[in-house]
Design a protein around this motif. Structure first.
Motif, PDB file in Angstrom:
ATOM      1  N   ALA A 153       0.823  -1.212   0.000  1.00  0.00           N
ATOM      2  CA  ALA A 153       0.000   0.000   0.000  1.00  0.00           C
ATOM      3  C   ALA A 153       0.856   1.260   0.000  1.00  0.00           C
ATOM      4  N   VAL A 154       1.925   1.251   0.794  1.00  0.00           N
ATOM      5  CA  VAL A 154       2.806   2.424   0.837  1.00  0.00           C
ATOM      6  C   VAL A 154       3.465   2.648  -0.522  1.00  0.00           C
ATOM      7  N   SER A 155       3.903   1.547  -1.167  1.00  0.00           N
ATOM      8  CA  SER A 155       4.523   1.683  -2.494  1.00  0.00           C
ATOM      9  C   SER A 155       3.522   2.207  -3.508  1.00  0.00           C
ATOM     10  N   LEU A 156       2.282   1.702  -3.448  1.00  0.00           N
ATOM     11  CA  LEU A 156       1.253   2.171  -4.378  1.00  0.00           C
ATOM     12  C   LEU A 156       0.925   3.643  -4.129  1.00  0.00           C
ATOM     13  N   ASP A 157       0.857   4.037  -2.854  1.00  0.00           N
ATOM     14  CA  ASP A 157       0.585   5.449  -2.538  1.00  0.00           C
ATOM     15  C   ASP A 157       1.703   6.349  -3.047  1.00  0.00           C
ATOM     16  N   ALA A 158       2.954   5.876  -2.929  1.00  0.00           N
ATOM     17  CA  ALA A 158       4.073   6.682  -3.445  1.00  0.00           C
ATOM     18  C   ALA A 158       3.959   6.846  -4.954  1.00  0.00           C
ATOM     19  N   MET A 159       3.567   5.758  -5.638  1.00  0.00           N
ATOM     20  CA  MET A 159       3.386   5.844  -7.088  1.00  0.00           C
ATOM     21  C   MET A 159       2.243   6.803  -7.430  1.00  0.00           C
ATOM     22  N   LEU A 160       1.170   6.754  -6.620  1.00  0.00           N
ATOM     23  CA  LEU A 160       0.037   7.661  -6.862  1.00  0.00           C
ATOM     24  C   LEU A 160       0.429   9.110  -6.609  1.00  0.00           C
ATOM     25  N   ASP A 161       1.295   9.341  -5.598  1.00  0.00           N
ATOM     26  CA  ASP A 161       1.777  10.706  -5.364  1.00  0.00           C
ATOM     27  C   ASP A 161       2.494  11.241  -6.601  1.00  0.00           C
ATOM     28  N   GLN A 162       3.362  10.404  -7.188  1.00  0.00           N
ATOM     29  CA  GLN A 162       4.091  10.829  -8.383  1.00  0.00           C
ATOM     30  C   GLN A 162       3.137  11.026  -9.555  1.00  0.00           C
ATOM     31  N   LEU A 163       2.141  10.127  -9.662  1.00  0.00           N
ATOM     32  CA  LEU A 163       1.170  10.248 -10.754  1.00  0.00           C
ATOM     33  C   LEU A 163       0.359  11.540 -10.609  1.00  0.00           C
ATOM     34  N   ASP A 164      -0.082  11.832  -9.392  1.00  0.00           N
ATOM     35  CA  ASP A 164      -0.852  13.054  -9.166  1.00  0.00           C
ATOM     36  C   ASP A 164      -0.008  14.291  -9.454  1.00  0.00           C
ATOM     37  N   ALA A 165       1.269  14.242  -9.036  1.00  0.00           N
ATOM     38  CA  ALA A 165       2.142  15.399  -9.295  1.00  0.00           C
ATOM     39  C   ALA A 165       2.340  15.595 -10.798  1.00  0.00           C
ATOM     40  N   ALA A 166       2.513  14.473 -11.531  1.00  0.00           N
ATOM     41  CA  ALA A 166       2.696  14.575 -12.988  1.00  0.00           C
ATOM     42  C   ALA A 166       1.434  15.097 -13.659  1.00  0.00           C
ATOM     43  N   LEU A 167       0.271  14.623 -13.204  1.00  0.00           N
ATOM     44  CA  LEU A 167      -0.988  15.082 -13.794  1.00  0.00           C
ATOM     45  C   LEU A 167      -1.218  16.558 -13.501  1.00  0.00           C
ATOM     46  N   ALA A 168      -0.899  16.969 -12.256  1.00  0.00           N
ATOM     47  CA  ALA A 168      -1.063  18.389 -11.907  1.00  0.00           C
ATOM     48  C   ALA A 168      -0.121  19.253 -12.721  1.00  0.00           C
ATOM     49  N   SER A 169       1.122  18.766 -12.907  1.00  0.00           N
ATOM     50  CA  SER A 169       2.082  19.524 -13.702  1.00  0.00           C
ATOM     51  C   SER A 169       1.622  19.635 -15.152  1.00  0.00           C
ATOM     52  N   ARG A 170       1.075  18.527 -15.686  1.00  0.00           N
ATOM     53  CA  ARG A 170       0.603  18.569 -17.071  1.00  0.00           C
ATOM     54  C   ARG A 170      -0.581  19.518 -17.214  1.00  0.00           C
ATOM     55  N   ALA A 171      -1.495  19.481 -16.236  1.00  0.00           N
ATOM     56  CA  ALA A 171      -2.643  20.387 -16.291  1.00  0.00           C
ATOM     57  C   ALA A 171      -2.192  21.843 -16.230  1.00  0.00           C
ATOM     58  N   GLU A 172      -1.203  22.110 -15.370  1.00  0.00           N
ATOM     59  CA  GLU A 172      -0.690  23.480 -15.273  1.00  0.00           C
ATOM     60  C   GLU A 172      -0.021  23.912 -16.568  1.00  0.00           C
ATOM     61  N   SER A 173       0.752  22.965 -17.178  1.00  0.00           N
ATOM     62  CA  SER A 173       1.426  23.268 -18.434  1.00  0.00           C
ATOM     63  C   SER A 173       0.412  23.543 -19.541  1.00  0.00           C
ATOM     64  N   GLU A 174      -0.651  22.741 -19.589  1.00  0.00           N
ATOM     65  CA  GLU A 174      -1.690  22.948 -20.606  1.00  0.00           C
ATOM     66  C   GLU A 174      -2.389  24.286 -20.411  1.00  0.00           C
ATOM     67  N   GLN A 175      -2.597  24.654 -19.132  1.00  0.00           N
ATOM     68  CA  GLN A 175      -3.238  25.942 -18.863  1.00  0.00           C
ATOM     69  C   GLN A 175      -2.331  27.091 -19.295  1.00  0.00           C
ATOM     70  N   ARG A 176      -1.016  26.960 -19.002  1.00  0.00           N
ATOM     71  CA  ARG A 176      -0.074  27.997 -19.435  1.00  0.00           C
ATOM     72  C   ARG A 176      -0.053  28.111 -20.952  1.00  0.00           C
ATOM     73  N   LEU A 177      -0.123  26.933 -21.632  1.00  0.00           N
ATOM     74  CA  LEU A 177      -0.106  26.954 -23.091  1.00  0.00           C
ATOM     75  C   LEU A 177      -1.356  27.644 -23.632  1.00  0.00           C
ATOM     76  N   ARG A 178      -2.516  27.333 -23.045  1.00  0.00           N
ATOM     77  CA  ARG A 178      -3.745  27.981 -23.499  1.00  0.00           C
ATOM     78  C   ARG A 178      -3.682  29.495 -23.278  1.00  0.00           C
ATOM     79  N   THR A 179      -3.164  29.883 -22.114  1.00  0.00           N
ATOM     80  CA  THR A 179      -3.035  31.315 -21.829  1.00  0.00           C
ATOM     81  C   THR A 179      -2.074  31.984 -22.796  1.00  0.00           C
ATOM     82  N   PHE A 180      -0.958  31.279 -23.064  1.00  0.00           N
ATOM     83  CA  PHE A 180       0.045  31.817 -23.976  1.00  0.00           C
ATOM     84  C   PHE A 180      -0.538  32.007 -25.377  1.00  0.00           C
ATOM     85  N   VAL A 181      -1.259  31.004 -25.868  1.00  0.00           N
ATOM     86  CA  VAL A 181      -1.849  31.095 -27.209  1.00  0.00           C
ATOM     87  C   VAL A 181      -2.885  32.220 -27.252  1.00  0.00           C
ATOM     88  N   ALA A 182      -3.703  32.319 -26.199  1.00  0.00           N
ATOM     89  CA  ALA A 182      -4.722  33.375 -26.165  1.00  0.00           C
ATOM     90  C   ALA A 182      -4.073  34.757 -26.142  1.00  0.00           C
TER      91      ALA A 182
END
Length: 363
Positions: free
Chosen positions: A121-150
């Motif tokens: 469970a601890v190993s899976l939670d650590a993997m989920l932490d990394q997955l959530d961080a990557a997803l949040a980073s991607r969402a932020e990057s996509e938002q920056r890209l949309r703002t930049f294009v606009a």
């Protein structure tokens, strides 16, 4: 659950071993007890040994069969209960896998899990932490890209609209008036040049975002500072631009890009400070870093603007005309080039008033 806590938790391996051993012992005792009871109940004479053997065999088979069924049922129930935490983890993994593009925040570790399950469970939670961080980073990057294009579309719309308007004015009769025609063509040329500069800045930022490898070599920042100051004085004869240096300061970098940094910083001073404002280009060393500063004695920036001046399309004075105030990309390019060199950027207050932009580059 942390590692030490997991080690002190109940071990699933120990629990299953104790369970199986206990059930086997129970089964053996049951079979043995049934057999001994059959012997004790026998009342025949010594000549009926065959009857005794038959009774013992029947009692042993019956008690063994009953014990085997009981052990199987109890084992199935015990193992199922012991593995229940793993079923919960499996269900959680299936639910998370069904929506891999969404940050869930769900975790599976809890304090009452056996040690082996807790480690999973601890190993899976650590993997989920990394997955959530990557997803949040991607969402932020996509938002920056949309703002930049606009923002880029908004900045490009103004000169395009202006050129279209002058083209319509040309068709409505300006072509027949030599003075009006010269004015129309001059404005079209001016807006086209501004649009071209904006496109060049956007292309440069896009290349820097791609993190292409820079053309690196030894670069003397002192030489670049003197060249940039001379260019600034040639462009604006009323402005005082001085260089404050103690000698050569050499870094490994891309010389054209670093020249662009100094040009953008001095252009920023020219655009956003009153005519005649003094500018100083300072080159120093500070331990393992080379420090490059451009300071002015102008009105300076408020703290909320200094924190955002390196953002793309950010302009401290939103009411300033785009033709004279720029699109808000100059300092963004400075920050991008600095980042490509592993350098940091900062905007601070100049002692006595004004703004100082500092780059700290590794030597």
């Amino acid at each position: 659950m942390s590692g030490p806590e997991a080690r002190h938790a109940r071990s699933l391996r120990v629990r299953l071993t104790v369970l199986v051993t206990s059930l086997l012992a129970l089964g053996l005792l049951a079979a043995l007890g049934g057999t001994l009871a059959a012997v004790n109940d026998w009342r025949g004479d010594a000549g009926s040994l065959g009857e005794l053997q038959q009774r013992v065999r029947a009692a042993a088979l019956t008690s063994a069969g009953v014990a085997l069924v009981a052990v199987a049922l109890l084992s199935w129930r015990g193992v199922r209960r012991a593995l229940r935490p793993l079923d919960g983890i499996a269900r959680a993994a299936e639910e998370i896998g069904a929506a891999p593009d969404r940050v869930t925040g769900r975790r599976v570790a809890s304090g009452d899990q056996p040690a082996e399950v807790a480690r999973v469970a601890v190993s899976l939670d650590a993997m989920l932490d990394q997955l959530d961080a990557a997803l949040a980073s991607r969402a932020e990057s996509e938002q920056r890209l949309r703002t930049f294009v606009a923002d880029a579309a908004h900045e490009l719309r103004t000169p395009v609209t202006t050129i279209r308007g002058y083209a319509e004015l040309f068709e409505r009769g300006a072509r027949d008036d030599p003075q009006e025609l010269a004015k129309v063509l001059s404005r079209i040329r001016s807006e086209a040049e501004r649009m071209g500069d904006l496109v060049d800045d956007l292309v440069l930022l896009a290349r820097l975002d791609e993190q292409r490898e820079l053309e690196r070599g030894p670069v003397d920042l002192t030489v670049l500072a003197h060249d940039a100051a001379m260019d600034a004085r040639a462009a604006d004869g009323e402005r005082t631009v001085v260089v404050d240096e103690d000698g050569p300061v050499v870094v490994v970098g891309d010389e054209p890009a670093l020249r662009q940094v100094l040009a953008n910083l001095l252009t920023n001073v020219t655009r956003h400070t009153p005519s005649g404002t003094r500018a100083t280009v300072r080159v120093r060393t500070d331990g393992p870093h080379a420090v490059l500063q451009v300071a002015d004695d102008g009105p300076g920036l408020a703290a909320e603007h200094r924190e955002r001046v390196f953002e793309r399309f950010y302009r401290a004075d939103a009411g300033r005309a785009r033709a004279t105030g720029g699109a808000g990309l100059g300092l963004s390019i400075v920050a991008a080039i600095a980042h490509a060199h592993g350098a940091s950027t900062a905007a601070d207050v100049t002692p006595g008033g004004g703004t100082t932009v500092t780059l700290r580059l590794p030597r």
